[in-house]
Design a protein around this motif. Sequence first.
Motif, PDB file in Angstrom:
ATOM      1  N   UNK A 177     -21.542  85.853   6.812  1.00 49.71           N
ATOM      2  CA  UNK A 177     -22.179  87.119   7.178  1.00 49.71           C
ATOM      3  C   UNK A 177     -21.519  87.733   8.410  1.00 49.71           C
ATOM      4  N   UNK A 178     -21.019  86.908   9.333  1.00 49.82           N
ATOM      5  CA  UNK A 178     -20.410  87.413  10.557  1.00 49.82           C
ATOM      6  C   UNK A 178     -19.040  86.772  10.771  1.00 49.82           C
ATOM      7  N   UNK A 179     -18.125  86.911   9.848  1.00 49.37           N
ATOM      8  CA  UNK A 179     -16.857  86.172   9.960  1.00 49.37           C
ATOM      9  C   UNK A 179     -15.994  86.625  11.111  1.00 49.37           C
ATOM     10  N   UNK A 180     -16.217  87.837  11.615  1.00 49.51           N
ATOM     11  CA  UNK A 180     -15.324  88.369  12.652  1.00 49.51           C
ATOM     12  C   UNK A 180     -15.938  88.313  14.040  1.00 49.51           C
ATOM     13  N   UNK A 181     -17.055  87.628  14.198  1.00 51.03           N
ATOM     14  CA  UNK A 181     -17.730  87.558  15.489  1.00 51.03           C
ATOM     15  C   UNK A 181     -17.363  86.263  16.193  1.00 51.03           C
ATOM     16  N   UNK A 182     -16.592  86.311  17.264  1.00 49.43           N
ATOM     17  CA  UNK A 182     -16.183  85.064  17.929  1.00 49.43           C
ATOM     18  C   UNK A 182     -17.360  84.230  18.414  1.00 49.43           C
ATOM     19  N   UNK A 183     -18.393  84.895  18.947  1.00 51.54           N
ATOM     20  CA  UNK A 183     -19.529  84.137  19.461  1.00 51.54           C
ATOM     21  C   UNK A 183     -20.224  83.380  18.331  1.00 51.54           C
TER      22      UNK A 183
ATOM     23  N   UNK B 116     -21.145  78.123  15.544  1.00 53.87           N
ATOM     24  CA  UNK B 116     -20.953  77.268  14.372  1.00 53.87           C
ATOM     25  C   UNK B 116     -20.130  76.034  14.734  1.00 53.87           C
ATOM     26  N   UNK B 117     -19.050  76.223  15.475  1.00 57.96           N
ATOM     27  CA  UNK B 117     -18.199  75.104  15.871  1.00 57.96           C
ATOM     28  C   UNK B 117     -18.927  74.170  16.836  1.00 57.96           C
ATOM     29  N   UNK B 118     -19.754  74.712  17.717  1.00 56.11           N
ATOM     30  CA  UNK B 118     -20.503  73.868  18.655  1.00 56.11           C
ATOM     31  C   UNK B 118     -21.467  72.962  17.915  1.00 56.11           C
ATOM     32  N   UNK B 119     -22.033  73.464  16.802  1.00 57.74           N
ATOM     33  CA  UNK B 119     -22.927  72.620  16.012  1.00 57.74           C
ATOM     34  C   UNK B 119     -22.148  71.568  15.234  1.00 57.74           C
ATOM     35  N   UNK B 120     -20.980  71.938  14.736  1.00 61.57           N
ATOM     36  CA  UNK B 120     -20.145  70.954  14.047  1.00 61.57           C
ATOM     37  C   UNK B 120     -19.824  69.790  14.994  1.00 61.57           C
ATOM     38  N   UNK B 121     -19.463  70.101  16.228  1.00 60.77           N
ATOM     39  CA  UNK B 121     -19.132  69.069  17.201  1.00 60.77           C
ATOM     40  C   UNK B 121     -20.332  68.471  17.906  1.00 60.77           C
TER      41      UNK B 121
ATOM     42  N   UNK C 264     -10.909  79.500  21.436  1.00 61.58           N
ATOM     43  CA  UNK C 264     -11.349  80.758  22.047  1.00 61.58           C
ATOM     44  C   UNK C 264     -12.764  81.119  21.605  1.00 61.58           C
ATOM     45  N   UNK C 265     -13.051  80.905  20.317  1.00 56.74           N
ATOM     46  CA  UNK C 265     -14.386  81.222  19.802  1.00 56.74           C
ATOM     47  C   UNK C 265     -15.438  80.308  20.433  1.00 56.74           C
ATOM     48  N   UNK C 266     -15.114  79.033  20.585  1.00 59.56           N
ATOM     49  CA  UNK C 266     -16.061  78.097  21.181  1.00 59.56           C
ATOM     50  C   UNK C 266     -16.372  78.484  22.625  1.00 59.56           C
ATOM     51  N   UNK C 267     -15.353  78.883  23.391  1.00 55.53           N
ATOM     52  CA  UNK C 267     -15.597  79.328  24.759  1.00 55.53           C
ATOM     53  C   UNK C 267     -16.438  80.607  24.771  1.00 55.53           C
ATOM     54  N   UNK C 268     -16.156  81.521  23.848  1.00 51.55           N
ATOM     55  CA  UNK C 268     -16.935  82.767  23.788  1.00 51.55           C
ATOM     56  C   UNK C 268     -18.409  82.469  23.602  1.00 51.55           C
ATOM     57  N   UNK C 269     -18.714  81.489  22.756  1.00 51.96           N
ATOM     58  CA  UNK C 269     -20.123  81.128  22.555  1.00 51.96           C
ATOM     59  C   UNK C 269     -20.707  80.469  23.805  1.00 51.96           C
TER      60      UNK C 269
END
Length: 461
Positions: free
Chosen positions: A261-267, A272-277, A358-363
């Motif tokens: 739904x939000x593929x282009x939103x870095x945050x 998503x990556x923070x939950x994976x890790x 970069x996306x993980x830091x943005x979040x």
Amino acid sequence: MGLWIRCLLLLWLGLAWPVQSQASPAFEDSMAQRTLACTGCHGAQGRAGPDGYYPRLAGKPAGYLYQQLLNFRAGRRHYPLMTGLLDSLDDSYLHALADYFSALSLPYAPPPPVPASAAELQRGRSLVLQGDPARQLPACTHCHGLALTGVQPATPGLLGLPADYLNAQLGGWQNGQRHAAAPDCMADVARKLSAADTSAVARWLAAQPVPLDARPAERGAASKPDKLRLRCGSVVVATAAPAPTKATRTPATTASDLTEANPDTPVARGAYLARIGNCALCHTARGGLPYAGGRALETPFGAVYSSNLTSDGEHGLGLWSADDFWRALHEGVSRDGHALYPAFPYTSTTHIRRADSDALLAYLQTVPAAAQANRPHALRWPYRTALALRAWRALFFRPDDTVQAAQASGTTGSPTDATLQRGAYLVQGPGHCLECHGTRNALGARSSAPDGSVLPGSQWY
């Protein structure tokens, strides 16, 4: 008949005997299956453990069970095995566990004989049913119901529990090993009991049979009004809490919400990556603010304390650049240039692609700031020295210089190949699965295969 002939006949019979292929039973993804981790100690279906120290779960008020799960997870109740089991479970899953056990209606076994004198039992009966107004001590029935079978939504029953367990729990309230939300009325009540009173109450309660219809009473119709009515924080919290959510381990925002739904939103991608890790697990102290760090990670070399990952500018990541964060993940070097200890899993995060870094830091820079200073590590000598860390890194760590090339080339081949490559990336990089599931040598360096190991500082394999 010679020995060798008998051996040949046995071998021939073994080969000739028809083999009955038995299909493995299908795995049942149900709460009954998931709660086997609970019933291993608390007895089949949560009926109670055989040793008297693992209480019954079945039929207790859902609000009470949920509050106790929260207390164990946050360290307000002290039992490392329970805390370890619950550490990685979110509130929705704890609600699901509480709902499951609360809905079980199972008969109780008759009470075992309780060694106590008639005078002691009479004293216990008087305290449970009448209290002691001279000491501002209410009767147990005023909170736990006239039938002592509990009150919805958050007050447990007192019947069907062994005397040793009741005595231990009252002792826990008295010496501060148990806590509840303020005002902690149970702690106040327990501290007014003498050792003799505590024993008398526990033994009288353990000697009572449980009524056939042992359901918790409805709130408001459970007890007689009296001047010693208490306002207990745990009951207030449970009454004000929203209705339990659906039985699921998936957060409210799902992976598909973030990646499709939000593929282009870095945050969103970073969340998503923070939950994976499962970054929050190590970087949130028990009872502390999310991602504020300060959690002790026990290792054979001493304790390493996780760092603050919130958006705080002084103690967290608020002033970190994308290059700073990438260097930490990729090279294991902090913003100020000092090498990080490998309890931070840079042996795995070095495989994370720059765009995902970069996306993980943005979040993380959207996580509410927590002004919590990072705690110094408590490693033993010589492991705490810079020389030892440099030697370890020289022996066991090389940054993954192929990760950028792999990202630039993209994923090629068949859909099956793409799925395997994606899985390998998640396992080796963002998920850092091998940090827990790989064996380690005497210096803490891990293998490259998920062949299992005992987690440092725990009893888990």
